[in-house]
Design a protein around this motif. Structure first.
Motif: not given
Lengths: 230, 230
Positions: A92-99
């Motif tokens: 989720i942390l990775k995805i949140a940064v991407e988004l």
């Protein structure tokens, strides 16, 4: 162009030299960057610096800034997430940064599955996602707090993505800051559900999909708000 | 309630017995299901069967159907994806099932990174995502074809999620079938970009986010279309 995260200020000038050491230097050495190669330095505070590598030693890499560009924060989306298992939270942390999510609130709830505390691993994970996605802003990671405390402290509109069928529409314009709220894998308890729904800042959104794992729910919810804003 | 996928027809009757064997039986044995336990059987064709386990042997599990419910296909969203690396493609399959995508077109393009062919592993992966997400419909997985052929054959509206800035709005109502088109990690080539943009069925959508990995792009794009349809 390869990118690297460095903790430099937005005021860093053209011609300035920037030293990269430790893990970040090691990572660049592993991918065999060379003297004179161009590189993009991101400071996570809105600036991208175009640089050339002016020196490569065993422990350090030195960049020389050629030009820079600053961009104001674009995303008004934040994320409050009841902690799933550690692996899912890291995804989720990775995805949140991407988004481009600008702030993350890790919440404990009755069925949350993990105690979060900021550590080096989390920091590296955010940095690496920042570099891969060319995101200009490192999200702020709040301290873990309880769902109850979060609801008391918060004054911004919340979009609660619920697994249950619900029809309450977003009350707020999607121009202002909005916080996505997502439950843990087992959902919120009945007591927590009413606490959320009765909160005046909350709008409840039900995505017409099968059951989503938390990381998928995060990406789909951000997409939903972006679509809604059109 | 635990769920299992079985290849049974929608016409399966209350009181009928269903035998589960092979890998699926093995999986249920690993999680130690017991005689008389309730279980949800999904056939991937719109039916959920509530059943009890009437027999557990070394090689087989027998279910007895107690009740059933059929639901018409709800999602009108399909996904055409230029093949990323194998791991990312497998993540995408899982995410697509969770989100209820009804058909997946694996496309080869100049910068696609993987040759896809349907195999047992892919089948098991879809089944396991179906069971975890309680999705009632197994998506159809088309054969791999080239982007060019896909554009020629297709007659439905396509929402192309492009990394480049673009402002063409969706021309079609989001009530009808719509196919999300997503490029490979390196994007489409210039030639392919014009082929896509010139196609009369295509609308180009730019998500205002940093660079997304393909699996995140899939989830955010489905969310975007759901938000847009509100």
């Amino acid at each position: 162009m390869r990118a690297v995260y460095c903790e430099i200020e937005n005021s860093t000038q053209i011609g300035d030299e920037v030293v990269i050491d430790g893990d970040r230097a090691h990572h660049l050495q592993v991918v065999r960057v060379k003297k004179d190669e161009e590189i993009l330095a991101l400071n996570g505070k809105g600036s991208q610096f175009f640089a050339t590598i002016s020196e490569v030693t065993k422990k350090e890499i030195v960049l020389k800034i050629i030009s820079s560009k600053f961009q104001n924060l674009k995303s008004n989306i934040e994320l409050a997430i009841a902690l799933p298992k550690k692996d899912a939270f890291e995804d989720i942390l990775k995805i949140a940064v991407e988004l481009g999510v600008s702030k993350i609130y890790p919440l404990s709830s009755e069925f949350s599955q993990y105690e979060y505390s900021f550590n080096d691993r989390v920091g590296r994970l955010l940095e690496s996602a920042l570099v891969q996605s060319n995101n200009l802003y490192l999200p702020i990671l709040a301290d873990q707090e309880s769902l109850g405390q979060f609801l008391i402290d918060n004054k911004s509109p919340i979009a609660y993505f619920s697994a249950a069928n619900s029809e309450i529409k977003l009350k707020q314009s999607t121009e202002e800051k909005i916080i996505i709220l997502i439950g843990p894998e087992g959902g919120f308890s009945e007591r927590e559900e009413s606490q959320i729904i009765e909160n005046e800042n909350v709008s409840v959104i039900h995505l017409p999909t099968p059951i989503l794992r938390a990381p998928t729910a995060v990406a789909a919810s951000v997409g939903y708000l972006l679509g809604l804003a059109q």
